[in-house]
Design a protein around this motif. Sequence first.
Motif, PDB file in Angstrom:
ATOM      1  N   MET A   1      27.625   3.672  48.288  1.00  0.00           N
ATOM      2  CA  MET A   1      28.989   3.723  47.751  1.00  0.00           C
ATOM      3  C   MET A   1      29.070   4.799  46.678  1.00  0.00           C
ATOM      4  O   MET A   1      28.195   4.904  45.807  1.00  0.00           O
ATOM      5  N   ASP A   2      30.138   5.608  46.744  1.00  0.00           N
ATOM      6  CA  ASP A   2      30.301   6.718  45.821  1.00  0.00           C
ATOM      7  C   ASP A   2      31.567   6.496  44.999  1.00  0.00           C
ATOM      8  O   ASP A   2      32.677   6.489  45.536  1.00  0.00           O
ATOM      9  N   PHE A   3      31.401   6.301  43.688  1.00  0.00           N
ATOM     10  CA  PHE A   3      32.539   6.070  42.809  1.00  0.00           C
ATOM     11  C   PHE A   3      33.041   7.364  42.162  1.00  0.00           C
ATOM     12  O   PHE A   3      33.930   7.325  41.319  1.00  0.00           O
ATOM     13  N   THR A   4      32.489   8.488  42.547  1.00  0.00           N
ATOM     14  CA  THR A   4      32.942   9.759  41.985  1.00  0.00           C
ATOM     15  C   THR A   4      34.334  10.076  42.505  1.00  0.00           C
ATOM     16  O   THR A   4      34.542  10.141  43.718  1.00  0.00           O
ATOM     17  N   GLU A   7      38.372  15.437  44.182  1.00  0.00           N
ATOM     18  CA  GLU A   7      39.143  16.462  43.465  1.00  0.00           C
ATOM     19  C   GLU A   7      40.634  16.162  43.544  1.00  0.00           C
ATOM     20  O   GLU A   7      41.380  16.343  42.580  1.00  0.00           O
ATOM     21  N   ALA A   8      41.069  15.686  44.726  1.00  0.00           N
ATOM     22  CA  ALA A   8      42.480  15.347  44.892  1.00  0.00           C
ATOM     23  C   ALA A   8      42.879  14.188  43.974  1.00  0.00           C
ATOM     24  O   ALA A   8      43.994  14.174  43.429  1.00  0.00           O
ATOM     25  N   GLN A   9      41.989  13.199  43.802  1.00  0.00           N
ATOM     26  CA  GLN A   9      42.282  12.104  42.886  1.00  0.00           C
ATOM     27  C   GLN A   9      42.490  12.611  41.470  1.00  0.00           C
ATOM     28  O   GLN A   9      43.445  12.218  40.792  1.00  0.00           O
ATOM     29  N   ASP A  10      41.596  13.479  41.019  1.00  0.00           N
ATOM     30  CA  ASP A  10      41.722  14.022  39.666  1.00  0.00           C
ATOM     31  C   ASP A  10      43.021  14.793  39.502  1.00  0.00           C
ATOM     32  O   ASP A  10      43.752  14.628  38.511  1.00  0.00           O
ATOM     33  N   ASP A  11      43.324  15.644  40.465  1.00  0.00           N
ATOM     34  CA  ASP A  11      44.533  16.464  40.376  1.00  0.00           C
ATOM     35  C   ASP A  11      45.795  15.607  40.413  1.00  0.00           C
ATOM     36  O   ASP A  11      46.717  15.796  39.611  1.00  0.00           O
ATOM     37  N   LEU A  12      45.832  14.672  41.359  1.00  0.00           N
ATOM     38  CA  LEU A  12      47.005  13.807  41.475  1.00  0.00           C
ATOM     39  C   LEU A  12      47.172  12.922  40.246  1.00  0.00           C
ATOM     40  O   LEU A  12      48.286  12.675  39.787  1.00  0.00           O
ATOM     41  N   GLY A  13      46.051  12.431  39.726  1.00  0.00           N
ATOM     42  CA  GLY A  13      46.107  11.586  38.548  1.00  0.00           C
ATOM     43  C   GLY A  13      46.688  12.317  37.353  1.00  0.00           C
ATOM     44  O   GLY A  13      47.569  11.806  36.655  1.00  0.00           O
ATOM     45  N   ARG A  14      46.201  13.541  37.118  1.00  0.00           N
ATOM     46  CA  ARG A  14      46.707  14.322  35.980  1.00  0.00           C
ATOM     47  C   ARG A  14      48.180  14.674  36.164  1.00  0.00           C
ATOM     48  O   ARG A  14      48.974  14.590  35.216  1.00  0.00           O
ATOM     49  N   LEU A  15      48.553  15.074  37.376  1.00  0.00           N
ATOM     50  CA  LEU A  15      49.940  15.451  37.633  1.00  0.00           C
ATOM     51  C   LEU A  15      50.866  14.255  37.460  1.00  0.00           C
ATOM     52  O   LEU A  15      51.915  14.354  36.796  1.00  0.00           O
ATOM     53  N   PHE A  66      45.731  13.323  52.419  1.00  0.00           N
ATOM     54  CA  PHE A  66      44.814  12.467  51.666  1.00  0.00           C
ATOM     55  C   PHE A  66      45.067  11.011  52.041  1.00  0.00           C
ATOM     56  O   PHE A  66      45.874  10.719  52.911  1.00  0.00           O
ATOM     57  N   GLY A  67      44.390  10.071  51.378  1.00  0.00           N
ATOM     58  CA  GLY A  67      44.478   8.691  51.823  1.00  0.00           C
ATOM     59  C   GLY A  67      44.523   7.660  50.730  1.00  0.00           C
ATOM     60  O   GLY A  67      45.044   7.901  49.638  1.00  0.00           O
ATOM     61  N   ILE A  68      43.906   6.504  50.998  1.00  0.00           N
ATOM     62  CA  ILE A  68      44.030   5.339  50.137  1.00  0.00           C
ATOM     63  C   ILE A  68      43.453   5.567  48.743  1.00  0.00           C
ATOM     64  O   ILE A  68      43.985   5.057  47.755  1.00  0.00           O
ATOM     65  N   LEU A  69      42.388   6.346  48.622  1.00  0.00           N
ATOM     66  CA  LEU A  69      41.825   6.607  47.294  1.00  0.00           C
ATOM     67  C   LEU A  69      42.834   7.332  46.410  1.00  0.00           C
ATOM     68  O   LEU A  69      43.024   6.981  45.236  1.00  0.00           O
TER      69      LEU A  69
END
Length: 372
Positions: A1-4, A7-15, A66-69
Motif C-alpha cells: 500500500m502506497d500512501f504517497t 501529483e494530481a492530488q497535491d495539485d488539486l488539493g492546493r487549487l 483521474f479517479g477516487i484518490l
Amino acid sequence: MDFTPTEAQDDLGRLTRSIVEKLVTPERQRELDSADDRFDQRLWTALADAGVLAAALPDSVGGGGFGILEQCTVLRELGRQVAAVPYLSSIVLAADTIAAYGSAEQQDWARRAATGDIVLTAALAEEHNDDPARPATRAEPDGDGWLLTGAKITVPVATRATRVLVPASTPDGVVVFVVDPTSDGVTITPQRVVDFSAEAYVEFAGVRVGSADVLGSVESGAEIVARLLTRAAVGLSASQLGTLDRALELVGDYARERVQFDRPIGTFQAVGQRLADAYIDVKGVRLTLWQAAWSLSEGLPSETEVHTAKFWAADAGHRVAHTVIHVHGGVGLDTEHPVHRYFLAAKHNEFALGSATDHLRKLGATLASVPA
C-alpha cells in the motif's frame, strides 16, 4: 500500500483550498444558512471554471482522467470549510457512475455536470430501510418501460438536480434509473437536516420511466448500486476527514489562547488529554480513509476497508465533534460561532448512509463470511 499522494492530488488539493478559503467566509456561511436551499452557486461556478469538477472524471466525459484518490482530496478540502456544494453527489456519485455505465446519451449529462452547467444527484437512502442495496422503492414493468413507486429521503440538491439516479427493486433484481425530477408523479419536498444541507424527500407515484432511462442494464443494477454505496461511504469519510482536521486546528488554537486561572486551558491535564485523544482519532480517520481509497483505486476487494473507514469517520467523528464543543465551553454552543458549524457537519457525516454501529455490523458480517 502506497500512501504517497499523487501529483494530481497535491495539485488539486492546493487549487481547491485556495478557491474555497477565498470564497467561503463566516459571513458567506451565515448568508447561506438563511437561503431556501444551502447551495453556494458562486463557489460551484469557481470550481467549475478552475477545472476542479472535471479533473477527477474519466476522459470519456471530458474529465482529466483521474479517479477516487483525487476525488477524495477535493472532498477533504471542501470538508475543511464545510463548503455548501454537491461535489460528492453530483460528481463523485452521479457523474462518475454515469461515465462508467451510461449510454452515449446519458453520458452527456455527466459531461454537462463536469462543466458545472447542471447538477446531478443520487437518491440512495430510504426511511425504515437500513440496507440501501435492497431498496424498498419498486419499479414494475409496463410495456416497454417501467412504473416507479416509492420514496427516497435526504436526497442532496434534489430541488436543483437535472437528473437523479434512483435504485429500485424490480422482478428481475435491482435496477438504477436516470430519472427526470420534473416528470409527472415526482414530488420533491425540502427537508430540514442537522447541518442545513440542501436535501429533500422525493416521492415517486407511478412515475413512467423508459428503457432508455435504465443506467447500464438490468443485469448490472446490483453492481452499480454497490459501486454507488461504496463511493458514497468513502466520499463521506473524506469530507469528514477535512471537517475534523480543521475543527481540531480551531480547538487547538482556542486551547492555546483561552486563559483561565491565569493559564491557557490547554495546559490543564484534562483538556490536554481530550485534545490528544482527538488528535489520535483524526489520525485514525485519515489512515482508514486513504487505505479504502487506495484499495478502490487499485481495483482490489475493498469491502472491509470501506466499512472500516466509514466506521472511523462516524465513531471518531462523534468524539472529536463533542471534544471541540466541550473545550470551547459556552462559546461552542453559540450557533453563530464557526466551531458550531463544524459540529453540525460532523454529525451529518456521522449518520449519513449508516452510523458507526451500522457499518460495524456490516464489517462484522464481511469478516464472518471470510473463510478461516
